[in-house]
Design a protein around this motif. Sequence first.
Motif, PDB file in Angstrom:
ATOM      1  N   ALA A  38      27.725  41.806   7.678  1.00 42.57           N
ATOM      2  CA  ALA A  38      28.738  41.155   6.848  1.00 42.57           C
ATOM      3  C   ALA A  38      30.145  41.478   7.352  1.00 42.57           C
ATOM      4  N   THR A  39      30.349  42.713   7.807  1.00 37.12           N
ATOM      5  CA  THR A  39      31.671  43.117   8.291  1.00 37.12           C
ATOM      6  C   THR A  39      32.053  42.346   9.539  1.00 37.12           C
ATOM      7  N   VAL A  40      31.075  42.142  10.435  1.00 37.01           N
ATOM      8  CA  VAL A  40      31.345  41.378  11.659  1.00 37.01           C
ATOM      9  C   VAL A  40      31.583  39.906  11.349  1.00 37.01           C
ATOM     10  N   SER A  41      30.702  39.304  10.535  1.00 33.59           N
ATOM     11  CA  SER A  41      30.812  37.872  10.262  1.00 33.59           C
ATOM     12  C   SER A  41      32.039  37.525   9.422  1.00 33.59           C
ATOM     13  N   GLU A  42      32.455  38.453   8.546  1.00 27.35           N
ATOM     14  CA  GLU A  42      33.605  38.190   7.683  1.00 27.35           C
ATOM     15  C   GLU A  42      34.882  38.865   8.182  1.00 27.35           C
ATOM     16  N   LYS A  43      34.774  39.469   9.388  1.00 28.80           N
ATOM     17  CA  LYS A  43      35.934  40.147   9.980  1.00 28.80           C
ATOM     18  C   LYS A  43      36.543  41.202   9.046  1.00 28.80           C
ATOM     19  N   GLY A  44      35.662  41.908   8.356  1.00 26.74           N
ATOM     20  CA  GLY A  44      36.080  43.016   7.515  1.00 26.74           C
ATOM     21  C   GLY A  44      36.544  42.639   6.126  1.00 26.74           C
ATOM     22  N   GLN A  45      36.528  41.357   5.796  1.00 27.36           N
ATOM     23  CA  GLN A  45      37.016  40.952   4.481  1.00 27.36           C
ATOM     24  C   GLN A  45      36.118  41.455   3.355  1.00 27.36           C
ATOM     25  N   ASN A  46      34.851  41.690   3.640  1.00 26.68           N
ATOM     26  CA  ASN A  46      33.966  42.248   2.618  1.00 26.68           C
ATOM     27  C   ASN A  46      34.436  43.638   2.197  1.00 26.68           C
TER      28      ASN A  46
END
Length: 583
Positions: free
Chosen positions: A164-172
């Motif tokens: 999730a961190t990679v796909s959302e660029k840390g927004q999670n």
Amino acid sequence: MLNPSSDPTATIKAPPEGESTLYETIDRIVHAGVARSTLGLAPSVLGEAWMDWAIHLAISPGKQLNLMESALRGNMAIWHTALGMGANDDAEDRRFADDAWQVLPFNVWSQAHRQTWQWWQDAMSQVHGVSPEHENLMAFVTSLVVDTTAPSNFPATNPEVMSATVSEKGQNLVRGAQHLLEDLRRMGESAKTATPPPPEVGHTLAVTPGKVIFRNALIELIQYTPTTGSVHPEPILIVPAWIMKYYILDLSPGNSFVRFLVGQGYSVFMLSWTNPGADKRDLGMDDYRRLGIMDAVDAIQAITQASRLHAVGYCLGGSLLAIAAAAMSRDGDDRLASVSLLAAQVDSTEAGELRLFISDSQVTLIEDMMADKGYLSSDQMAGTFALLRARDLIWTPAVKHYLLGQRRHSFDLMIWNSDATRMPARMHSEYLRRLFLNNDLAEGHYHVGDKAISISDIRAPIFAVGTEDDHVAPWHSVYKLHLFVDVDMTFVLTSGGHNAGIVSEPGHQHRHFRIADTAANAAFRDPDEWLADVTPQDGSWWPAFASWLDGHSGAPVSPPPMGASTGRYVALCDAPGSYVLQT
């Protein structure tokens, strides 16, 4: 006058019974401080359990060898997983159910966690000479500690969080940090001011039409509006637990137990308990029986003119109803046509994981903690229940909220679960000591007035419900009611837990239940034998309950008035009333 300090034969008079000395007051203040720092858990209880375990393990070389062997087997399982030589046993654990946990290195970490958890359970169990209570407590505590270190709890070892961190660029993680700040701010505000009731109460929850037709210092009595042209002559009184607001039995219209019963042609009444403050500190168990159940029975009879009524008690309300029903039968009061107990216990010897927190030391610490404010606060009780299911109620939500940045959408049962109430100091102390610690009700030592009561005194037929996954009132404990009654009894075992198993409306998917009658003169069956003998049925147990009520009720008549036209029981306001909205 002799100086006691100089005359060894002099005696010092003890203070009158019930009167605290200065020294005792100091001790209580210190104990209350300890309780606040330990979330209400008595350190002495854990110390005694650890000492019992440690001493017996130290003189048990056979158990030590067994643990060495267990550690070797666990290490072998981890190596097999790393080399792809065996299936990962963690697939059934919901924390590790995602496919990402089945590849290196995450499958090794999850397997290592499982083996560590199992080794500590083995270490705490079956140590020759350790008392079962201490063994269970140590197993529970080590389970909590090991689960704290689970790889799923950390972003660097949780593949779902990493993805999730990679796909959302840390927004999670950004959202998770915002959620954490919001929750900390909310906790700080609630510590300073009373938490307001959920805005849904009276709008989307607790909306079955009715009137508050009686109010005293402890309860509001709600009478619900009939929806059928005629009703059975026996009204229904529902006694909910006072640990939470009553509307678990009147949630949203689709899963309201009250609305269901009204639709089956019954006049339904519900107790709504006050949210007690310091001014109610001296209310005891008998006040709850007298001002709660007995005042409500009198009011219902005055309004409906019914000679008899059905009484339904849920959780602690069921335990209190059993006490009231036994006292009524003992005194020749036959106004109860039936007694129904939902997830309620009358014997506490098999009360599940809650017994881990009940001992004389623990109860004394809770009493000292309540002495300051005069009540047990809702967050203290909520914390205890959260510990019982830490995986589901603490760690899993924490990962979703703060690491994945997800907010769970609130639903009616979840909203109700966050709307807790306080408990008066005296009542809660009496409940813990008399019903839980000393088990007075089951052992014939519980007094109402100046005489003891017995559950076997109840003469009305009984309908009892246990739930398969109940961690508050385990169904084996609920089933023990068979040992204490001498009347016809119908027992239901339904799927779900303590709350969701009771709120099991018709149409709810994946529900099932078992039901069987036991005649007053029938031989006893132990719970596992009963389980094997009774075939499960798909669906909700509610229709079966309605049919059972019909069999113990008279032919329908015209509905009673909504409250009295004059006098003590006039309509005061619309449901849900004012007590449920108290902060």
